[in-house]
Enzyme design. Structure first.
Site, PDB file in Angstrom:
ATOM      1  N   SER A 102      23.977  51.553  47.504  1.00 15.28           N
ATOM      2  CA  SER A 102      23.035  51.455  46.392  1.00 15.28           C
ATOM      3  C   SER A 102      22.245  52.744  46.200  1.00 15.28           C
ATOM      4  CB  SER A 102      22.117  50.247  46.614  1.00 15.28           C
ATOM      5  OG  SER A 102      21.323  49.978  45.497  1.00 15.28           O
ATOM      6  N   ASP A 243      24.824  52.500  42.568  1.00 10.84           N
ATOM      7  CA  ASP A 243      25.877  51.540  42.230  1.00 10.84           C
ATOM      8  C   ASP A 243      25.621  50.862  40.888  1.00 10.84           C
ATOM      9  OD1 ASP A 243      23.740  49.952  43.098  1.00 10.84           O
ATOM     10  OD2 ASP A 243      25.050  48.461  44.019  1.00 10.84           O
TER      11      ASP A 243
END
Length: 445
Positions: A102, A243
């Protein structure tokens, strides 16, 4: 049950340090594959990743694990997390995997798992996969080993799906947009979707090299976006994370707009058009009190959950809401996606910008946030929140804030930290109470 590998958002850690090693990744593939080997059909898993250097290694290890137990693998290459969730469902896969950490730096990586319905796995499913990691794997006979192949049009499929959420009668012609893709998973799909809708684009964070993901760019480092928006005279700036399941917006003056304001805009717009379900939105305990008050003024509610988009989604599904998210920019629009989707949320914001003709600085300032302060206190051991002096300090602060603010005290799920957050109409009072509690926790820990 204490979980050894899975956290609040899959498995995550420093690459080549347990649990984020190729060896463990292969075992995760074997365990997750074994768990989803149900029925007599040919089993399939889809895998996407962001742009981290370690993505190649982790992907290869996962492919080895899945194929060794008899699952076929479809590899997408760099693609957003919400795209993996979408394509897991549309391609009738048994399982979806996203390799990403992430918004973390490139040295980290992670593994997120999605079930055949496109939703992240339940705690029970993750616990069973963890159990399978510690038992011998039943490998497939030679004739039943899985095959692996790459699908080249996955990005196009996702772009089409994202664009379909944008009103058919609108275009982005004449709108100058700065898009920051964090040198991450959306570096191709987000600019392409906006360009196809007619936007004039200025692109940053679209030259990944394996090491520059989230490095001075993206939703957690918006300074470059702010500077670029102002310098270019753009109407709005959009920042995604590594992401692309998180969104932060910058208005034409360079001011940051967080997830609370975005949820307020989307929620009230959907309410006006009869699209909002649940008569409110779902957010975490960290969302600003100003958001709650604004929604109340609109006749809507704010349902709060623990921190983590999985808890937001759980509440949305259980209680019938279709708008929810986090202050940090995870926006879940369940009419369109089964997880947070930065691009789809951005398209909703851009649609409002086009429809209203208002500048972003006006459109996206629906309420004034109340003063909010968050501090972290590190402790060396024990359970500081059970200390009598800490309990007394918290009770004193809560009594002071009744009717004027909120207090949120919670331990970190990953570090020996106590997070102390307070908000209220009086900034000085908020600072004083947070400092008092922090000092008390330090003395106890």
């Amino acid at each position: 049950m204490t979980r050894k590998f899975f956290g609040t958002d899959g498995i995550r850690g420093r690459t080549n340090v347990a649990p984020m090693t190729a060896e463990i990744a292969m075992k995760v593939g074997q365990a997750a594959g074994s768990y989803f080997l149900r029925g007599s059909h040919r089993h399939r898993v889809v895998i996407g990743k962001d742009t981290r250097l370690s993505g190649y290694m982790m992907e290869s290890a996962l492919v080895a694990g899945f194929t060794s137990v008899g699952m076929d693998v479809i590899q997408f290459g760099p693609i957003p997390t919400p795209a993996v969730a979408l394509l897991t469902q549309s391609m009738r896969a048994d399982l979806g995997v996203m390799i990403s950490a992430s918004h973390n730096p490139y040295e980290d990586n992670g593994i997120k798992l999605f079930g055949p319905d496109g939703y992240k796995l339940s705690d029970e499913a993750e616990a069973e996969i963890e159990r399978l990691l510690d038992v011998p794997t039943a490998l497939a006979p030679s004739r039943d080993i899985g095959r692996a192949r790459r699908v080249e049009d996955a990005r196009g499929r996702y772009i089409h799906a994202a664009k379909s959420t944008f009103p058919e009668d609108l275009r982005l012609d004449g709108l100058k947009v700065v898009i920051d893709c964090a040198n991450g998973a959306a570096y191709q799909v987000a600019p392409m979707a906006l360009w196809e809708l007619g936007a004039e684009l200025i692109q940053i964070g679209v030259t990944p090299d394996g090491r520059n993901i989230n490095d001075g760019c993206g939703s957690t480092a918006p300074a470059l976006l702010q500077e670029t928006v102002v310098a270019s005279g753009a109407h709005i700036g959009i920042a995604l994370d590594g992401d692309a399941d998180r969104l932060i917006v910058v208005d034409e003056t360079g001011q940051i707009v967080d997830g609370d304001q975005l949820m307020a805009l989307i929620g009230t717009s959907w309410a006006r058009h009869g699209l909002l379900r649940g008569n409110g939105i779902v957010a975490t305990v960290m969302s600003n009190l100003g958001l709650e008050r604004y929604l109340q003024g609109q006749g809507l509610t704010l349902e709060r959950t623990s921190v983590g988009d999985r808890y937001v989604l759980e509440k949305m599904r259980k209680s019938g809401f279709n708008v929810g998210g986090e202050q940090s920019g995870h926006i879940i629009l369940s009419d369109y996606a089964t997880t947070g989707d930065g691009l789809i949320a951005a398209l909703q914001v851009l649609a409002e910008l086009v429809k209203t003709g208002k500048p972003a600085s006006e459109l996206l300032r629906l309420f004034d946030p109340v003063p909010q302060l968050l501090k972290n206190v590190r402790f060396s051991g024990g359970k500081p929140l059970e200390d009598k002096n800490v309990k007394a300090a918290i009770a004193e602060a809560e009594a002071e804030l009744v009717g004027k603010g909120r207090l949120v005290i919670r331990p970190s799920g990953t570090e020996p930290l106590i997070r102390v957050m307070a908000e209220g109409d009086d900034s000085a009072q908020v600072t004083r109470l947070v400092d008092m509690i922090c000092e008390t926790v330090k003395a106890a820990g």
